[in-house]
Write an enzyme that holds these catalytic residues in place. Structure first.
Site, PDB file in Angstrom:
ATOM      1  CB  SER A 136      -0.924  -0.352   1.188  1.00  0.00           C
ATOM      2  OG  SER A 136      -1.759  -1.521   0.851  1.00  0.00           O
ATOM      3  CG  HIS A 149      -2.206   3.746   3.447  1.00  0.00           C
ATOM      4  ND1 HIS A 149      -3.785   3.558   3.567  1.00  0.00           N
ATOM      5  CD2 HIS A 149      -0.899   2.410   3.388  1.00  0.00           C
ATOM      6  CE1 HIS A 149      -3.544   1.873   3.725  1.00  0.00           C
ATOM      7  NE2 HIS A 149      -2.568   1.577   3.500  1.00  0.00           N
TER       8      HIS A 149
END
Length: 298
Positions: free
Chosen positions: A203, A249
């Site tokens: 991610s 993230h």
């Protein structure tokens, strides 16, 4: 587990735009500065003013150079490849292969390579982590996933975002963006998260691609509303869903925005120097964060 933004090939006011003369299925608002034919991002070759199409470049640069003096280049200055999705395919295949190993070997394999600051790992019977000198975990964790849903969301996102972005940047720049963004996500996770909290997933790198996609769409004057909406949705999932490493993230997103801006806005005369120089600066920040956290934990 982030949703993928749409391909950066959907320009604003699509109904009124012409189509690329080499790719009739792609609408574009950019024209070759020499022959004035419409060209899409794949066909854009940077010139002293604006962009030229591949045919005009092959037929002569207009400055006295031989026709082969100027090779076709991507928007960011990379070499135009016959398969513009090759690196994306390799990355998807590598992530899937590692996930199959995880399923076959079990938790011992995952716990040996996921991102953890410093903690006793029962299945390994020892204290493990980046602070113990296992810096490779910051890289290997980028290719591990915790469930079928986890890898499905990430690989769909990688496929949707990666292909168009690789096509616009070129292979080498795309690899640099993906790798450095992923490391930025790992570094921020290591710096902020609890040392005994394991983290894994692609991610961070994918959020980096997401950020660079937004920069690219802005550079090409595409409609920004879809990418902004998807960014908001992804951030809602990031902070509203449990067991998601938001640090990866955010770290990846910031790294991707910084590197993406350098990739598409660097002046042509010093393009490669600025592009890879910014990558080096982000890597330096990764090293600094890693050293600071290691000093705190040891």
């Amino acid at each position: 587990m982030d949703q993928a933004p749409g391909s950066p090939q959907e320009p604003q006011g699509a109904a009124s735009l012409p189509t690329c003369y080499r790719h009739p299925d792609r609408e574009t608002g950019v024209r070759c500065t020499r022959c004035e034919r419409p060209i899409c991002p794949e066909c854009m070759i940077s010139a002293s003013v604006g962009f030229q199409c591949p045919e005009c470049v092959r037929n002569g640069s207009g400055t006295g150079h031989a026709p082969n003096a100027a090779q076709p280049r991507t928007l960011a200055g990379g070499t135009v490849a016959s398969d513009p999705r090759l690196i994306t395919k390799i990355l998807v295949g590598l992530n899937l292969a590692v996930f199959l190993v995880q399923l076959s070997v079990g938790d011992r394999f995952t716990d040996s390579f996921d991102l953890i600051g410093r903690a006793y790992v029962p299945i390994l019977g020892s204290v493990e982590g980046v602070a113990e000198g296992q810096w490779y975990r910051m890289v290997t964790a980028m290719f591990l996933h915790g469930s079928y849903i986890h890898i499905a969301f990430n690989m769909l996102s990688l496929w949707w975002i990666g292909g168009p972005l690789e096509q616009a940047l070129g292979r080498a720049r795309f690899i640099a963006l993906y790798a450095v963004s992923g490391l930025a996500g790992s570094a921020l996770t290591y710096l902020i998260a609890e040392p005994n909290q394991p983290s894994l997933g692609a991610s961070g790198a994918i959020f980096g691609l997401f950020g660079a996609t937004a920069i690219l769409m802005r550079r090409l004057n595409y409609d920004m509303r879809p990418v902004i909406a998807l960014l908001v949705i992804n951030l809602i999932f990031t902070f509203g869903w449990s067991n998601i490493a938001w640090e990866a993230h955010i770290g990846g997103l910031v790294g991707g925005v910084v590197i993406g801006y350098a990739m598409v806005h660097a002046p042509r005369e010093r393009r490669a120097l600025i592009q890879y120089g910014v990558c080096a600066l982000v890597l330096l920040a990764v090293v600094v964060m890693t050293l600071v956290r290691t000093g705190q934990l040891t």
